[in-house]
Structure formats: structure tokens, C-alpha cells
Write an enzyme that holds these catalytic residues in place. Structure first.
Site, mmCIF file in Angstrom:
data_model
loop_
_atom_site.group_PDB
_atom_site.id
_atom_site.type_symbol
_atom_site.label_atom_id
_atom_site.label_comp_id
_atom_site.label_asym_id
_atom_site.label_seq_id
_atom_site.Cartn_x
_atom_site.Cartn_y
_atom_site.Cartn_z
ATOM 1 N N TYR A 151 50.991 70.166 25.035
ATOM 2 C CA TYR A 151 51.389 71.138 24.004
ATOM 3 C C TYR A 151 50.466 72.367 24.032
ATOM 4 O O TYR A 151 50.910 73.492 23.860
ATOM 5 C CB TYR A 151 51.374 70.472 22.625
ATOM 6 C CG TYR A 151 51.685 71.420 21.489
ATOM 7 C CD1 TYR A 151 52.888 72.112 21.433
ATOM 8 C CD2 TYR A 151 50.758 71.627 20.462
ATOM 9 C CE1 TYR A 151 53.171 72.983 20.392
ATOM 10 C CE2 TYR A 151 51.033 72.495 19.414
ATOM 11 C CZ TYR A 151 52.239 73.170 19.381
ATOM 12 O OH TYR A 151 52.505 74.028 18.347
ATOM 13 N N ARG A 211 53.603 80.128 26.541
ATOM 14 C CA ARG A 211 54.487 80.785 25.569
ATOM 15 C C ARG A 211 53.871 82.072 25.063
ATOM 16 O O ARG A 211 54.517 83.127 25.063
ATOM 17 C CB ARG A 211 54.769 79.834 24.391
ATOM 18 C CG ARG A 211 55.515 80.505 23.248
ATOM 19 C CD ARG A 211 56.018 79.530 22.203
ATOM 20 N NE ARG A 211 54.990 78.744 21.541
ATOM 21 C CZ ARG A 211 55.215 77.927 20.519
ATOM 22 N NH1 ARG A 211 56.449 77.774 20.056
ATOM 23 N NH2 ARG A 211 54.246 77.250 19.964
ATOM 24 N N TYR A 269 45.766 79.727 14.004
ATOM 25 C CA TYR A 269 45.037 78.464 14.090
ATOM 26 C C TYR A 269 43.759 78.666 14.892
ATOM 27 O O TYR A 269 43.758 79.373 15.901
ATOM 28 C CB TYR A 269 45.881 77.399 14.823
ATOM 29 C CG TYR A 269 46.953 76.694 14.022
ATOM 30 C CD1 TYR A 269 47.038 76.794 12.640
ATOM 31 C CD2 TYR A 269 47.887 75.891 14.674
ATOM 32 C CE1 TYR A 269 48.032 76.131 11.940
ATOM 33 C CE2 TYR A 269 48.883 75.222 13.981
ATOM 34 C CZ TYR A 269 48.961 75.348 12.615
ATOM 35 O OH TYR A 269 49.947 74.686 11.925
ATOM 36 N N ARG A 311 56.419 80.495 9.699
ATOM 37 C CA ARG A 311 56.866 79.299 8.956
ATOM 38 C C ARG A 311 58.354 79.334 8.649
ATOM 39 O O ARG A 311 58.977 78.297 8.442
ATOM 40 C CB ARG A 311 56.067 79.149 7.671
ATOM 41 C CG ARG A 311 54.567 78.968 7.897
ATOM 42 C CD ARG A 311 54.237 77.740 8.724
ATOM 43 N NE ARG A 311 52.802 77.662 9.026
ATOM 44 C CZ ARG A 311 52.266 76.694 9.774
ATOM 45 N NH1 ARG A 311 53.032 75.754 10.307
ATOM 46 N NH2 ARG A 311 50.983 76.691 10.013
ATOM 47 N N GLU A 317 58.208 65.508 10.950
ATOM 48 C CA GLU A 317 58.343 66.969 10.884
ATOM 49 C C GLU A 317 59.762 67.249 10.395
ATOM 50 O O GLU A 317 60.716 66.613 10.850
ATOM 51 C CB GLU A 317 58.093 67.592 12.267
ATOM 52 C CG GLU A 317 58.179 69.111 12.279
ATOM 53 C CD GLU A 317 57.719 69.725 13.611
ATOM 54 O OE1 GLU A 317 56.626 69.350 14.100
ATOM 55 O OE2 GLU A 317 58.459 70.546 14.163
HETATM 56 C C1 3EB Z 1 52.541 72.839 12.754
HETATM 57 O O1 3EB Z 1 52.754 73.271 11.628
HETATM 58 C C2 3EB Z 1 53.378 71.672 13.198
HETATM 59 O O2 3EB Z 1 54.729 75.199 18.316
HETATM 60 O O3 3EB Z 1 56.653 76.134 17.875
HETATM 61 C C3 3EB Z 1 55.854 73.271 13.869
HETATM 62 C C4 3EB Z 1 56.774 74.295 14.158
HETATM 63 C C5 3EB Z 1 54.904 72.920 14.803
HETATM 64 C C6 3EB Z 1 56.730 74.971 15.381
HETATM 65 C C7 3EB Z 1 55.720 75.363 17.590
HETATM 66 C C8 3EB Z 1 54.874 73.603 16.034
HETATM 67 C C9 3EB Z 1 55.779 74.620 16.316
HETATM 68 O O4 3EB Z 1 51.660 73.319 13.497
HETATM 69 C C10 3EB Z 1 53.943 71.807 14.553
#
Ligand code: 3EB
Length: 341
Positions: A137, A144, A198, A211, A322
């Protein structure tokens, strides 16, 4: 956009043109309208299989291919899919992601640069090692983000809504996307650090998504497309090993995203009226999670009546659930304070 039993496809007589969609059919299900509906090879749990999220429009559709991306366009809308398989997988997931996204952005360019609303990312062994000591990932996130930056697309604030899940079959990368010549507004969750911010503990390059996305659909309708949402507060996973607590935290996050979205528009979006996909790491927990969600949102809610449950791996090993969801309502975007569209 509407969710309906896949068996109803083609017989509805509404005159709407089918742009594309995701077919949740479980293993071995046939794809009802080849080249239009893209089957997702995640096992459907409970009785949630054999339905589809359909993207329909009023104008005739035209189809084509740009690199590895197969697309259909109709009026202002564009739906695309890329399925990179075993033949491509040797390149590694970072290169796969970069290539698929480069072709996606070339597709957008070929259509006059519509805005990306929503992306779905699926890759096997999402938390596995890439063979060089890095989680797949994290590798995916490097490729990406680079493709977004190379294409001059927003990789940080204003990124599209998305999800990223691990499938238990296949060996490449599966991408789906919807784009449109329309106003799209990215929504963040005040309970969570934006994913594009992050810290490096989660990988050298941050994930590229917002989000949620609010998008004008025309005719006074707005779509709210909520990204995959998990039990994360700030940037930290919560309640490892406690799935019911993770479900509750995820619901708090979803409620916060809906509240943030309502502050950006006049549409009365409500979580219980939205249509979710619930991804579960442990298939045997599906019934218990469904009961918990029904308790929280009402067994007769649109949410529970339309919910699709799929077996898949969340991109952090400690997270078991999720939830993504979508809704459509009458309303308008409030004027943007930053002047962004
Ligand atoms: C998170 O909140 C959970 O990498 O496109 C959620 C939605 C998550 C999209 C992405 C990853 C992705 O980090 C994981």
C-alpha cells in the site's frame, strides 16, 4: 446514480443511458452489460450480491480506450476502468499505480479535463511486503502521488474522494473512476488529519484522497461521495482487535463527514439515507456488523436497505472495517470562501 439489482438492468425503460457502474456479484457472477458494468471480484457477504451502482445520464454514450483505461463518456460525464493483471504485475505495484493513473489522467485530458469525483482502488495483498521490504500500500501511494503531480492534478487539498482495499484474488491493480465537467468540492473530516497530510510513519508518500466529494449533478441535484472511512482519529487507528468499537468510531467519522458536507451546501444529506458499501476483513463478522449498523441507523433506513457487504482487506492491518457511502439530494453548493471550484 442509483443502486439496483443487476437483474433489472436494461429493462427499466427510463430512457437513461448507462455510463458505467460497479457490479457487486460475488464470485462467478456474470457481468450483465459487458464493457459498461465492471464486476468487482470481492466476495459479497450476507444477501448483498447481485446488485450494481449505476451511473446513468441523459445523453448518448461513446466508448473508447486510452492506454489501459477503458472509458465511456456521455454529456459532461466520464466513467473509466483499468484492470492490470498478472502480465503487468511483475513491474511492481508502484509502477502499476503510476501507469494506471498516468493513463487515467491522459483519459481526462482527452475529454477536456473533467474533474475527478471519485476513485476506487483495489489491489491484492494490500498490506503485504512488496519483496523489497516495503508494504505494498505504501508503494502504491508513491506511484499514485507521483502520477498526480506529473499530471498537474491536485494531490493534496482538493484531491478526489477514493477508497483503497485489498482483494483476495487477482494480482494486479483495479481502478474505477467517475469524472465530470462540473463543480466538485472536496470535504475533509475535522476528526481526522487529512490523509494527504498523514505523517511519514504511514509511508514516505501520503495517500491521495479527500474524505468526501460534493458534486453538482445538474437539475439542482448534488451528489455526496464519501471515501472509504475507518476507525481512525487524527491519523491513528483506534480500537485494534475490537471490531464493534471500530464500527462505532467509523460511524462517528461518517457523521462528522456528513456534517462537514452539510456546511458546504443546502442539501439535507443524512447518513441514514445514504447507500453504503461495508468492507469487512472477517467475513464471519458480517451478520454482527449488520445488526450493529441497523441498531445505530434504523433497520428500515435506506442505509440498511441498500447496504452492500463485501469481504476485503483494509489498508492498515489492525483495521477490520471500512465503510464508503454515497447519496444524492436536491440542493446547491454554498459559494466557496476560497474561490476554488
Ligand atoms: C484511511 O482513512 C483509511 O488510499 O485511497 C480510505 C480511503 C483509506 C481511501 C486511499 C485509503 C484510501 O486512511 C484507508
Amino acid at each position: 446514480m442509483q443502486r439496483q439489482p443487476a437483474g433489472l438492468l436494461g429493462g427499466s425503460g427510463t430512457g437513461a443511458e448507462l455510463l458505467g457502474g460497479l457490479h457487486y456479484g460475488g464470485p462467478g457472477a456474470s457481468t450483465p452489460a459487458d464493457g459498461v458494468l465492471h464486476a468487482l471480484s470481492a466476495p459479497a457477504l450476507l444477501d448483498s450480491g447481485h446488485c450494481a451502482d449505476l451511473w446513468t445520464t441523459g445523453a448518448p454514450a461513446r466508448a473508447g480506450q486510452t492506454g489501459c483505461v477503458r472509458w465511456r463518456s456521455s454529456g459532461p460525464w466520464l466513467f473509466g476502468a483499468a484492470d492490470l493483471g498478472a502480465a503487468d504485475a511483475h513491474a511492481g505495484i508502484e509502477a502499476l499505480a503510476q501507469r494506471a493513473y498516468a493513463d487515467l489522467f491522459a483519459t481526462l485530458q482527452g475529454h477536456g479535463q473533467p474533474a475527478l469525483l471519485r476513485l476506487w482502488n483495489y489491489l491484492p495483498h494490500i498490506t503485504g511486503d512488496d519483496g523489497a521490504g516495503m508494504e505494498r500500500y505504501r508503494r502504491f501511494n508513491i506511484g499514485r502521488q507521483r502520477a498526480f503531480l506529473d499530471a498537474g492534478q491536485r494531490a493534496f487539498e482538493g484531491a478526489p474522494a477514493a477508497c483503497a482495499l485489498g482483494l483476495r484474488s487477482g494480482d494486479g491493480l483495479t481502478l474505477r473512476f467517475v469524472a465530470g465537467h462540473t463543480e466538485v468540492r472536496a470535504i475533509e473530516n475535522p476528526r481526522q488529519v487529512p490523509a494527504w497530510r498523514y505523517p511519514a510513519d504511514y509511508g514516505p508518500r501520503a495517500p491521495t484522497f479527500s474524505r468526501a466529494a460534493l458534486a453538482a449533478l445538474g437539475d439542482g441535484q448534488l451528489a455526496l461521495l464519501v471515501s472509504g472511512t475507518a476507525s481512525i482519529v487524527g491519523h491513528a487507528s483506534q480500537h485494534a482487535g475490537d471490531t464493534p468499537a471500530q464500527v462505532n468510531e467509523t460511524l462517528r467519522n461518517l457523521q462528522a463527514v456528513f456534517e462537514a458536507a452539510r456546511a458546504q451546501c443546502s442539501a439535507p444529506f443524512a447518513l441514514e439515507d445514504s447507500e453504503p458499501v461495508v468492507y469487512l476483513r472477517h467475513a464471519q463478522q458480517a451478520q454482527a456488523v449488520r445488526e450493529q449498523l441497523a441498531q445505530a441507523l434504523g433497520p428500515q433506513s435506506r442505509f440498511m436497505q441498500s447496504a452492500v457487504f463485501l469481504a476485503a482487506d483494509v489498508c492498515r492491518p489492525e483495521l477490520d472495517v471500512e465503510i464508503e457511502t454515497q447519496a444524492c439530494a436536491t440542493g446547491q453548493l454554498t459559494p466557496s470562501s476560497r474561490g476554488t471550484a
